[in-house]
Structure formats: C-alpha cells, structure tokens
Write an enzyme that holds these catalytic residues in place. Structure first.
Site, mmCIF file in Angstrom:
data_model
loop_
_atom_site.group_PDB
_atom_site.id
_atom_site.type_symbol
_atom_site.label_atom_id
_atom_site.label_comp_id
_atom_site.label_asym_id
_atom_site.label_seq_id
_atom_site.Cartn_x
_atom_site.Cartn_y
_atom_site.Cartn_z
ATOM 1 N N ARG A 184 0.804 -1.237 0.000
ATOM 2 C CA ARG A 184 0.000 0.000 0.000
ATOM 3 C C ARG A 184 0.830 1.277 0.000
ATOM 4 O O ARG A 184 0.361 2.344 0.373
ATOM 5 C CB ARG A 184 -0.986 0.015 1.174
ATOM 6 N N LYS A 234 2.927 11.883 -10.119
ATOM 7 C CA LYS A 234 2.047 11.108 -11.007
ATOM 8 C C LYS A 234 2.813 9.861 -11.439
ATOM 9 O O LYS A 234 3.930 9.971 -11.956
ATOM 10 C CB LYS A 234 1.660 11.918 -12.239
ATOM 11 N N GLU A 286 8.704 20.148 -23.233
ATOM 12 C CA GLU A 286 8.034 20.329 -21.934
ATOM 13 C C GLU A 286 8.519 21.615 -21.250
ATOM 14 O O GLU A 286 7.777 22.242 -20.496
ATOM 15 C CB GLU A 286 8.260 19.116 -21.018
ATOM 16 N N LYS A 330 6.880 23.951 -11.782
ATOM 17 C CA LYS A 330 6.075 22.748 -11.542
ATOM 18 C C LYS A 330 5.862 22.535 -10.040
ATOM 19 O O LYS A 330 4.756 22.194 -9.608
ATOM 20 C CB LYS A 330 6.714 21.507 -12.172
ATOM 21 N N GLU A 355 -4.708 17.609 -8.966
ATOM 22 C CA GLU A 355 -5.266 18.103 -10.232
ATOM 23 C C GLU A 355 -6.766 18.374 -10.147
ATOM 24 O O GLU A 355 -7.558 17.894 -10.952
ATOM 25 C CB GLU A 355 -4.962 17.112 -11.370
ATOM 26 N N ARG A 393 -3.407 22.357 -11.862
ATOM 27 C CA ARG A 393 -2.408 21.355 -12.301
ATOM 28 C C ARG A 393 -2.719 20.862 -13.714
ATOM 29 O O ARG A 393 -1.808 20.450 -14.449
ATOM 30 C CB ARG A 393 -2.337 20.182 -11.318
ATOM 31 N N ASN A 449 -1.030 19.819 -18.550
ATOM 32 C CA ASN A 449 -1.401 18.945 -19.670
ATOM 33 C C ASN A 449 -1.590 19.733 -20.956
ATOM 34 O O ASN A 449 -2.171 19.207 -21.919
ATOM 35 C CB ASN A 449 -2.689 18.189 -19.341
ATOM 36 N N HIS A 477 -1.265 18.095 -24.288
ATOM 37 C CA HIS A 477 -1.202 16.651 -24.062
ATOM 38 C C HIS A 477 -2.435 15.909 -24.582
ATOM 39 O O HIS A 477 -2.336 14.730 -24.912
ATOM 40 C CB HIS A 477 -1.014 16.352 -22.567
ATOM 41 N N HIS A 487 -1.326 13.011 -26.631
ATOM 42 C CA HIS A 487 -1.571 11.606 -26.285
ATOM 43 C C HIS A 487 -2.253 10.887 -27.447
ATOM 44 O O HIS A 487 -1.979 9.704 -27.706
ATOM 45 C CB HIS A 487 -2.439 11.504 -25.028
ATOM 46 N N HIS A 527 7.358 11.073 -26.600
ATOM 47 C CA HIS A 527 6.314 11.779 -25.854
ATOM 48 C C HIS A 527 6.454 13.310 -26.011
ATOM 49 O O HIS A 527 5.495 14.009 -26.321
ATOM 50 C CB HIS A 527 6.374 11.379 -24.379
#
Ligand code: NAD
Ligand code: GLY
Length: 358
Positions: free
Chosen positions: A118, A140, A182, A224, A234, A238, A242, A245, A249, A262
């Site tokens: 966990r 993330k 980025e 960041k 997010e 936040r 993206n 993105h 993506h 990417h």
C-alpha cells in the site's frame, strides 16, 4: 548544486539539481536512508549509470530490476515484474524504490512503489531532460493501457528527486529536444518572461550550453513545484501542465507509442492547442506563429497529417480530463496564461483537427 522544495506539508520533498551527483554519491547516499533498496532502470541506462548508483549505495542491500527500454514497455506487466522482485526479496515497508532513468522508468517504478504494501518510499533519479524538468516531480505514476495513455496509475510522491545534469551528456539529441518541448510548455502556461528567455536561448539550449540547461531545468522545476504544491491532485490549475497533451496523447496512441517521442507529440499537440486557442478567439494569430517558430527552431516535429482527424478525435475521448462526456481542453488566453475549459464551440475543434490532422 541547487535544492528546491515541493511543499506538501508532511510529504514535502527536495529536488536536488547539480552536475556529477551520481559520481560524487554523497547526496544520493544521504537522500536514500533505507537499508533495502530496489533500483529500477532499463537496459540502456543500466549500462551507463548503474555502477555509479551502486557505489553510492555501498553497504545497503541493493537489488536491481532492469526493464526493456521504450514507451511500449510502460505496461502493467512490467510493474508486476517489479512487484514480483520486491516480494521475492521480502522487502518490507521500510524499503525504498529508486527510479534510475527517464519518465518511462520513473512512472513505472513510482507506480510499483505506490502499490507495494500500500505504498513504500521512492526516490527519483531522472536521467532525461524531460524527466528532470517534468515527470520526476509531482507524484504522477502509472502505465499505459491499450485503450489510452497513462490510463492506470496513482498519485504517489517521491521522497526526493536527485537530478544529475551530467547524465544529459549521453542523452541523444532527439531526446534532448523532446525534453525542451516540456520546458516550452511552462513558458506557455504560466511564465511569459521564461518563454521570451527560451526564444533568446534556443540555440544555446540545442548546443547543450550548461548554464542555459541549468537555468531551464531549475525554472521548470520551480514552476512545476509551485503548481503541484497548490493543486497536488489536479482539481484545478495542475491540469495546465497537460497543455498540448490531449492532442499529444492521441498522436502517441494513434502511432502505437513507437513513431513519436512523448515530448515530440506534446510539441505538435501544443501547436494544435495554440491554434485551437486562436480559433476560440483567445490567442492572436501572431502569437500562434511565434509559438510555431520557437518549436520549429527547437527542431521539434509538428506535422501530424499522417494521422486521420477522426482517429485523433476518438482517442481524445479517452483523455482523463473528459468530464460528463465532454473533452476538456487546456487552452491559452495568451502566452503565459492557460485555462482549462469545456466551453468551446464544437465547430472550432472540428475545424482545428481538420486543419492539422489528415
Ligand atoms: P524515456 O524514459 O523513454 O527515455 C527516453 C530514452 O532515453 C530511452 O530510450 C532511455 O533509455 C534513454 N535514456 C534515458 N536517460 C539517458 C541518458 N542519460 N543517456 C542516454 N540515454 C538515456 O522517455 P522520457 O522522455 O524521459 O519520458 C517520457 C515518459 O514520461 C512518457 O511515458 C510520459 O507519459 C511520461 N511523463 C510522465 C509525467 C509525470 O508527471 N509522471 C510527466 C511527463 C511525462
Ligand atoms: N505532467 C503533468 C503533471 O505532472 O501533472
């Protein structure tokens, strides 16, 4: 050496940035207090940087998992492989996972650390520009699913990020440029002055000028860290991170994570998002051109005509920002100011996709 902090109360952690941190070893040893350490890396990076990391961790029980290299290997099966090694070696909750590599290794190692018993500690040792400016910071973690990018994952903050800028010496130029995409993102979403600095320093960055790279990494991490500190999960701003993105993506998924890096897909996605911002009446056409100029100067690919617009739209519907069945987009009000919105004319999206995709 620079040390920043991601301020998250009891889960705050340092980002240490400097040259030769792996070779010197003292910072690594101090920031990884565990006795049992699982190093996760890949075949390319193991050959380059494992020996230095192992020396820094002398005296600990160190086990290494060496994964195959590439975005196509960012899978649940490989996370299961990491978990199997943790179990087989009877690592306890006081063990630490160390991610040595780029964003692919970091996302998988972090996800394994989030799941094992966990949640156990993990430390990011990012070795690509993209990982040093973005993926190693913010917690993330996760993997891709056949249906879409990063669909499975968890928020799990590292206990430290140790970015050795000397590792960039071995990074291929194409990967460096993908990382610069980025970096440009931060200027676009929240720092106009940084965008202007990037326009001035693009040649120095491409030439790997150490001072220029150090400033780009530090400023990106500062921006960041501040966003993550204000919005860890997010719920709001936040999502600015993206920017580009949702389109990016779709580009990566449509080409099966093998043709576009990417960062390259993000660059092409940012250009499309900028044009969509113009189509919504927000960004001036001259600013869209300015963005295209910088991305082109950084030699980032922007031509996505090989991908059908209908395929791109279908893949965009899998985006994690979809809410109530509507694709939410990060758009620019101006260079340096982003906004997340579902309130755009459908016709503007259709026309933008048609203008860029095939
Ligand atoms: P990557 O991890 O695939 O690394 C790029 C390539 O460079 C790989 O072939 C790798 O083996 C090689 N490499 C790494 N370091 C090297 C070095 N120092 N010298 C020589 N070769 C080296 O790709 P990436 O661009 O680092 O990361 C992309 C991934 O990061 C994507 O999966 C993306 O979704 C993810 N990402 C995550 C976040 C986040 O917040 N978690 C943010 C941005 C991106
Ligand atoms: N790269 C997106 C985020 O960290 O939120």
């Amino acid at each position: 050496m620079d040390t920043l902090s991601v301020e998250l109360g009891p889960r705050s952690y340092p980002i240490v940035i400097g040259a030769q941190l792996l070779a010197r070893g003292d910072e690594i040893a101090a920031r990884i207090p565990a006795r049992d350490v699982l190093v996760v890396t890949n075949t390319t990076i193991a050959a380059l940087y494992s020996p230095a990391l192992q020396s820094a961790l002398a005296g600990r029980r160190v086990v290494e998992v060496v994964l195959p290299d590439g975005e196509v290997h960012k899978t649940l099966a490989n996370v299961a492989r990491i978990l199997d090694v943790l179990v087989a070696n009877r690592f306890g909750r006081d063990a630490c996972v160390v991610a040595l590599g780029g964003g692919v290794v970091g996302d998988m190692a972090g996800f394994a650390a989030a799941c094992y018993q966990r949640g156990i500690a993990f430390v990011q040792v990012p070795t690509t520009l993209l990982a040093q400016v973005d993926s190693s910071v913010g917690g993330k973690t996760g993997v891709n699913h056949a249906a879409g990018k990063n669909l499975i994952g968890a928020f799990h903050q590292p206990t430290a990020v140790i970015a050795d800028t000397a590792t960039l010496d071995t990074l291929p130029d194409r990967e460096l440029r993908a990382g610069l995409a980025e970096v440009v993102k931060y200027g676009l979403i929240c720092d106009h002055a940084f965008f202007e600095w990037l326009e001035r320093e693009s040649d120095a960055l491409l030439a790997r000028d150490p001072a220029a790279l150090a400033h780009a990494i530090r400023r990106s991490c500062e921006l960041k860290a501040a966003i993550v500190a204000r919005d860890e999960r997010e719920q709001g701003e936040r999502a600015w991170l993206n920017f580009g993105h949702t389109f990016g993506h779709a580009i990566e998924a449509a080409t099966h994570y093998s043709a576009w890096l990417h960062g390259e897909a993000v660059a092409a996605g940012m250009r499309i998002a900028a044009d969509m911002s113009r189509a919504c009446g927000w960004l001036r056409a001259a600013d869209v051109q300015r963005i295209e100029r910088l991305l082109s100067r950084l030699q980032l690919p922007l031509d996505v005509r090989a991908i059908p617009a209908a395929d791109a739209l279908e893949l965009m519907r899998m985006d994690k920002k979809v809410a109530a069945g509507r694709i939410r987009l990060v758009l620019l009000e101006r260079i340096g100011a982003a906004r997340v919105t579902a309130d755009y004319p459908d016709e503007a999206l259709r026309a933008t996709l048609a203008a860029h995709f095939g």
